[in-house]
Structures are given as C-alpha cells and as structure tokens.
Design an enzyme around this catalytic site. Sequence first.
Site, PDB file in Angstrom:
ATOM      1  N   ARG A   1      15.160   0.496   6.129  1.00 18.93           N
ATOM      2  CA  ARG A   1      14.695  -1.151   6.762  1.00 18.93           C
ATOM      3  C   ARG A   1      15.493  -1.905   6.467  1.00 18.93           C
ATOM      4  O   ARG A   1      16.277  -2.629   5.484  1.00 18.93           O
ATOM      5  CB  ARG A   1      13.245  -1.346   5.647  1.00 18.93           C
ATOM      6  CG  ARG A   1      12.438   0.160   5.224  1.00 18.93           C
ATOM      7  CD  ARG A   1      11.277  -0.808   4.773  1.00 18.93           C
ATOM      8  NE  ARG A   1      10.366   0.296   4.041  1.00 18.93           N
ATOM      9  CZ  ARG A   1      10.040   0.593   3.037  1.00 18.93           C
ATOM     10  NH1 ARG A   1       9.282  -0.609   1.958  1.00 18.93           N
ATOM     11  NH2 ARG A   1       8.407   1.438   2.775  1.00 18.93           N
TER      12      ARG A   1
ATOM     13  N   GLN B   1      11.958   6.233  -2.733  1.00 19.59           N
ATOM     14  CA  GLN B   1      10.769   5.939  -3.676  1.00 19.59           C
ATOM     15  C   GLN B   1       9.807   7.504  -3.589  1.00 19.59           C
ATOM     16  O   GLN B   1       9.967   8.149  -2.619  1.00 19.59           O
ATOM     17  CB  GLN B   1       9.418   5.323  -2.587  1.00 19.59           C
ATOM     18  CG  GLN B   1       9.175   5.465  -1.667  1.00 19.59           C
ATOM     19  CD  GLN B   1       8.184   4.264  -0.621  1.00 19.59           C
ATOM     20  OE1 GLN B   1       8.578   3.519  -1.324  1.00 19.59           O
ATOM     21  NE2 GLN B   1       7.428   4.600  -0.052  1.00 19.59           N
TER      22      GLN B   1
ATOM     23  N   ASP C   1       5.791   4.858  10.447  1.00 20.57           N
ATOM     24  CA  ASP C   1       4.791   3.460   9.322  1.00 20.57           C
ATOM     25  C   ASP C   1       5.346   2.069  10.031  1.00 20.57           C
ATOM     26  O   ASP C   1       6.430   1.964  10.179  1.00 20.57           O
ATOM     27  CB  ASP C   1       4.236   3.210   8.050  1.00 20.57           C
ATOM     28  CG  ASP C   1       4.073   4.733   7.547  1.00 20.57           C
ATOM     29  OD1 ASP C   1       3.236   5.092   8.371  1.00 20.57           O
ATOM     30  OD2 ASP C   1       4.028   5.597   6.169  1.00 20.57           O
TER      31      ASP C   1
ATOM     32  N   ASP D   1      -1.816  -3.673  -4.753  1.00 21.58           N
ATOM     33  CA  ASP D   1      -0.440  -3.406  -5.042  1.00 21.58           C
ATOM     34  C   ASP D   1       0.189  -2.762  -6.357  1.00 21.58           C
ATOM     35  O   ASP D   1      -1.159  -3.955  -7.213  1.00 21.58           O
ATOM     36  CB  ASP D   1       0.656  -4.140  -4.670  1.00 21.58           C
ATOM     37  CG  ASP D   1       0.696  -4.046  -3.331  1.00 21.58           C
ATOM     38  OD1 ASP D   1       0.678  -3.390  -2.309  1.00 21.58           O
ATOM     39  OD2 ASP D   1       1.424  -5.289  -2.416  1.00 21.58           O
TER      40      ASP D   1
ATOM     41  N   GLU E   1       6.981  -5.590  -7.493  1.00 22.46           N
ATOM     42  CA  GLU E   1       5.794  -5.122  -7.146  1.00 22.46           C
ATOM     43  C   GLU E   1       6.601  -3.381  -7.084  1.00 22.46           C
ATOM     44  O   GLU E   1       7.580  -3.146  -6.520  1.00 22.46           O
ATOM     45  CB  GLU E   1       5.507  -5.340  -5.129  1.00 22.46           C
ATOM     46  CG  GLU E   1       5.007  -4.133  -4.912  1.00 22.46           C
ATOM     47  CD  GLU E   1       5.045  -4.287  -2.750  1.00 22.46           C
ATOM     48  OE1 GLU E   1       4.918  -3.407  -2.856  1.00 22.46           O
ATOM     49  OE2 GLU E   1       4.920  -5.451  -2.742  1.00 22.46           O
TER      50      GLU E   1
ATOM     51  N   SER F   1       2.818   0.453  -3.795  1.00 24.71           N
ATOM     52  CA  SER F   1       1.568  -0.103  -2.044  1.00 24.71           C
ATOM     53  C   SER F   1       0.857   1.450  -2.544  1.00 24.71           C
ATOM     54  O   SER F   1       1.586   2.490  -2.051  1.00 24.71           O
ATOM     55  CB  SER F   1       2.806  -0.163  -1.126  1.00 24.71           C
ATOM     56  OG  SER F   1       1.219  -0.232  -0.205  1.00 24.71           O
TER      57      SER F   1
END
Length: 347
Positions: A112, A127, A58, A247, A260, A263
């Site tokens: 990331r 996640q 992604d 979100d 948040e 998503s």
Amino acid sequence: MGYKLQIPKGYQPQLNIQETEQAIKLIKDFFELSLSSELRLRRITAPLFVKKGSGINDDLSGVERPVTFPILSMNDAEAEIVHSLAKWKRLALARFEIEEGYGVYTDMNALRPDEVFSNIHSIYVDQWDWERVVSNEERSVDFLKYIVNKIYSVFRRVEYTVYERYPQLKPILPEEITFLHTQELADMYPNLSPNERETEVAKKYGAVFIIGIGGLLSNGEKHDGRAPDYDDWSTETENGLKGLNGDILLWNPILEKALEISSMGIRVDKDALNKQLAIAGAEDRKELMWHKMLLNDELPLSIGGGIGQSRLCMFFLKKAHIGEIQTSIWPDEMIEECKQGNIPILS
C-alpha cells in the site's frame, strides 16, 4: 516530512532482536492454528497480484492507488498488487465449494504505497485474511458479535502463551471485548474526531469492537471510509442503527492510543451491493466480473476480515514501532529518530 512518528518517553524494548524474531514465530504459528480451529477455517494459498479491471482488488477507503505492472507474456496486460483479499476470498469459497459454517484463511502480503509512515503504518502489509460461509439468517449483528468474541478469545490465548514464554510481557487484555456503534461513539463524544473517540473508548475498555464503519452518522459525516462492495455498512439492524461490519481496537499502553487490529464484517449481499454502489456513485462496477458473479448468485454469503500480523505481534511484544516487527523501507530520517529514541528499526 513524509511520516508521523511518536517516540515514547523512556522506551526500552523488553525483548532483544533475536528474542523478538523467535517470539514473532511463536505468535504467528500459535495464532494461525488457534484461529483456524476456532472459526473452522482451511488454509489456502493467496495471490500477490490480480488482473486489473476484474473488480477483485479491494479499494479500501476508495483513494489508495494499487501498484500496477504490465505482464510481458500476456501482451502487456496489467496486473495489480493486492491491497487485501476481501473479495478474492469469496471467489475462493465458491471455487473450493466450502460448506456453510466453514471457511478459508490465508497468509496475505500486500503493498500500500500511499500509506503515510507512522508507528503503526508501513507500505508493506501482512495479515491473516479469512472468510467463512454464512446463512441468510446469520446476517445479523448478533452473529457478527458471536464471531468477534471467538476471535477475541484467540487473542487472549495468544497473549497468555507469550507470557508463559516471556514472563516480562504481562497480559493486559480485559476478559471481554466491548461492542459500540459508530453512532453511539459520536453521541458519547460529539466534540471529538473519530480517531479521538476511538482512543477514548479503547483506553476506557481495553478492547472494543466499533460497528457500522462506512455509513453516514447523524451529523452527515463518516466515522471512517469503507469501499461499497465488500463489507455491509448499510443494512439497518437495531434501534435505527446500520451496519454489519466493524473494527477491533485494542488499547496500546506504549503509544497510549487505540490500535486497530482487524477490519471485518458480514459481506454485502445483492441488495446491500446495489444500495452501496448507488450511495457511492459507483454503479459502473456492476459490469465488472466479480460484481456480476455476486449479482448472479454465483458467490456465497459470507463473513470475513483481515487481522494484522505485524500489528498483533507489535501489541503482544509491547513494541513502539511496527518496524521492530517487519522488515520494510523507511525514510532515513525516521530510522535515525527511532535510533535516538532506542527503537531498533528493521530495514
């Protein structure tokens, strides 16, 4: 300074380190089982890395660099650590021949390295990634809201379960989640930034789902970026609004900001993929393996998303920093500042 840090005044963790680890286990086990049964999802094993150039990884908002490494036994062919599994999961739906109305979920770990450290950002991401097969008729805002409500019901169940075990952690989630479109937010708060708008509505409602992230607003700007090849943010829905994604935001009273948690969205079909690649100037991706499969009707229509594990635990356990939940690498200066602010960082 390579980080942003907020120290809540008078912060005092409500669970010690040992209790926190036990509570994390409670939340993760109960949430995983509840989400699986609520959305009819089968657990599958996920990759930590994928082949570079396959189109599977992604792109998130399009600027983050994946961690890349050569594989000696494959003539130094390059692999990438995943950012998330939004596109890989559609391959899994096809591979496992999952029927309409059912899906898969996985315990996803990612890196990331371009993230800026903060109370809620780490270079390590954990996640629950999930994906469910939908019909063409279910590609609608009403169905999107239906799934969001199911996920939110799981949040409230977990919150109460934590409270039963730790009475000092009192439930704060409202009974219902509020739905708003990014354009409605812009109309409500034209002089605020997107982040400021999110904070305002999260504080007002407690839990909100922001629809249509990735497309342009009437002022020509985006609420936030989204890659063009997984969520559908371009399909026109109702009242001239666009987007079948969004979100989930929860009000975080410790940091006094919107948090948040997820998503997610209905994924692109062929028409939306072609349209969004054109908008993004990324039509060259049509030559990648994953994109060819979608354009050749080899992948099912789906809805899916990611739900942050550390962030969810952070919220339910009323923690000030994601580093109280996960072990990661942090700047020494951040660790020291957190120590002075009574925030025990795991490292």
